[in-house]
Design an enzyme around this catalytic site. Structure first.
Site, PDB file in Angstrom:
ATOM      1  N   GLU A   1     -28.716  11.368  13.939  1.00  0.00           N
ATOM      2  CA  GLU A   1     -27.792  11.521  14.825  1.00  0.00           C
ATOM      3  C   GLU A   1     -28.897  11.442  16.100  1.00  0.00           C
ATOM      4  OE1 GLU A   1     -26.726  14.882  17.729  1.00  0.00           O
ATOM      5  OE2 GLU A   1     -29.213  14.825  17.557  1.00  0.00           O
TER       6      GLU A   1
ATOM      7  N   ASP B   1     -33.312  13.678  11.331  1.00  0.00           N
ATOM      8  CA  ASP B   1     -34.138  12.789  11.974  1.00  0.00           C
ATOM      9  C   ASP B   1     -34.258  13.796  12.518  1.00  0.00           C
ATOM     10  OD1 ASP B   1     -31.134  13.068  12.568  1.00  0.00           O
ATOM     11  OD2 ASP B   1     -32.017  10.827  14.431  1.00  0.00           O
TER      12      ASP B   1
END
Length: 412
Positions: free
Chosen positions: A177, A82
């Site tokens: 994350e 991400d």
């Protein structure tokens, strides 16, 4: 290692929009993260990895089997796919700067967006190298698609060069994350490694096993809205009370005034009107006692203001996010020593310093998987000035291969 192949691989990753969303309750927090997760699972199969899996939450795992007879600890390498919601990750259009000359780089001529070594001095470390930058309208996504590129490229290199001996290696790619949830649903038992490394640092040589203790604080300030014409003695403006709260915290203990081991309070969101004001803070400190004291100070200021007004206008919700991995890594410091030796053997000067942030590794260390952090090579994360030298990606790829080789040698 093929520079063009690594460059093409990295660019193929950053062009996939994987922005995470802190307001979402799903895992992954955005559906578009599945696009890269599925792509990675297929690519791992294509290069020859075994046991490739992708679970219901988009966590990707795979195995490179040992190619030696003796027992070797199983090691892992982990990165997140991400990108930060702090800046747009849609329609990333990377620019390749060959043989960087040490001068200003025009990212966007129309909007006069310049990546300059006068402001970003680290650029001068990479004179003569190949830089990948943004076009000035988005972030790049080197955090942490450089790490993913390095892990995939290292596994491919080890598969194609079986003369490099290694034990069993596990790789893992995680969602979310950037919003603090990357390790929340990571199956440590299924991963099955004795220890791992996140490839999620910045400058070449970074090796980190200390990070912030972290918490988030939500402050709700209530007021009383009354028509301004008849408000005397009746109106309570929540914005003014919120301002009083903000000004009661140490003004110089903020990100823009701190460095190294210094902690901070960071007000990153404020929304309000007369009736209700909402503040959101992150609280950070490497020292656990100071961290607890920071959380206590937030509550104490709220209590003092409530007592001053003789009414509970301020309510506080504080949630811990992650803790300093140092406590879990120090008992197994040989895993840091191996990474340090790997860098030295590759003529890379190790830069051992605390992380002013957190990684999946900080949470994973507390879940039973000690997990220091290694450089991925990018700079200026989470914004339009982000860039990464291709040579740094190659060096990080080499470090992964060398760690695998040294781990099996030390196990003989």
């Amino acid at each position: 290692m093929n520079k063009d192949r690594i460059t093409d691989r990295f660019i193929s990753y950053v062009k996939v929009d994987t922005t995470s969303d802190p307001e979402s309750s799903t895992t992954p927090s955005t559906k578009k993260q599945w696009d890269l997760a599925n792509k990675l699972a297929e690519e791992l199969k294509t290069i020859g990895m075994s046991d490739v899996t992708i679970d219901d939450n988009a966590y990707v795992m795979a195995t490179l089997p040992s190619n030696v007879e003796h027992e070797v600890p199983t090691i892992g390498f982990i990165s997140h796919f991400d990108t930060s919601p702090d800046y747009s990750g849609t329609n990333v259009n990377p620019q390749i700067i060959e043989n960087y000359d040490g001068k200003d780089i025009v990212l966007n001529e129309e909007d006069n967006i310049i990546l300059s070594p006068d402001y970003f001095e680290d650029l001068l470390l990479y004179k003569g190298q190949t830089l990948i930058t943004t076009d000035g309208s988005t972030l790049l996504g080197a955090d942490d698609k450089a790490g993913i590129c390095e892990i995939v490229s290292a596994m491919e290199y080890l598969i194609n060069n079986p003369e490099i001996k290694h034990g069993k290696i596990r790789v893992g790619f995680t969602p979310d994350e950037e919003i603090g949830r990357g390790a929340h649903k990571f199956d440590v038992e299924k991963f099955g490694a004795d220890w791992a490394y996140t490839m999620d640092g910045s400058q070449v040589g970074e090796l980190e096993y200390e990070n912030f203790n972290a918490a988030g604080a939500k402050i709700h300030v209530k007021g009383k809205s009354v028509h301004p014409g008849s408000a005397k003695g009746k109106m309570i403006n929540s914005i003014y009370i919120a301002t009083e709260f903000i000004n009661s915290l140490p003004r110089l203990e903020t990100p823009e005034h701190t460095e190294g081991y210094q902690g901070f309070f960071h007000l990153y969101s404020i929304k309000g009107d007369v009736e209700n004001t909402y503040l959101q803070y992150i609280i950070r400190d490497h020292d656990r006692k100071k961290f607890e004291a920071r959380k206590a100070l937030i509550q104490r200021i709220a209590d003092e203001i409530n007592n001053q007004y003789e009414e509970e206008f301020i309510t506080v919700e504080i949630k811990d996010q992650y803790f300093n991995m140092k406590e879990k890594v120090e008992p197994v410091m040989h895993i840091v020593d191996i990474a340090e030796e790997a860098m030295k053997q590759l003529n890379i000067k190790p830069i051992i310093k605390p992380i002013r942030g957190g990684t999946d590794g900080s949470q994973l260390s507390y879940m039973g998987l000690p997990c220091p952090n290694i450089f991925a090579g990018g700079h200026n994360f989470h914004g339009r000035y982000e860039y990464v030298p291709v040579e740094s990606i190659i060096k990080a790829t080499q470090v992964i291969c060398k760690i695998a080789e040294l781990t099996q040698k030390k196990a003989k």
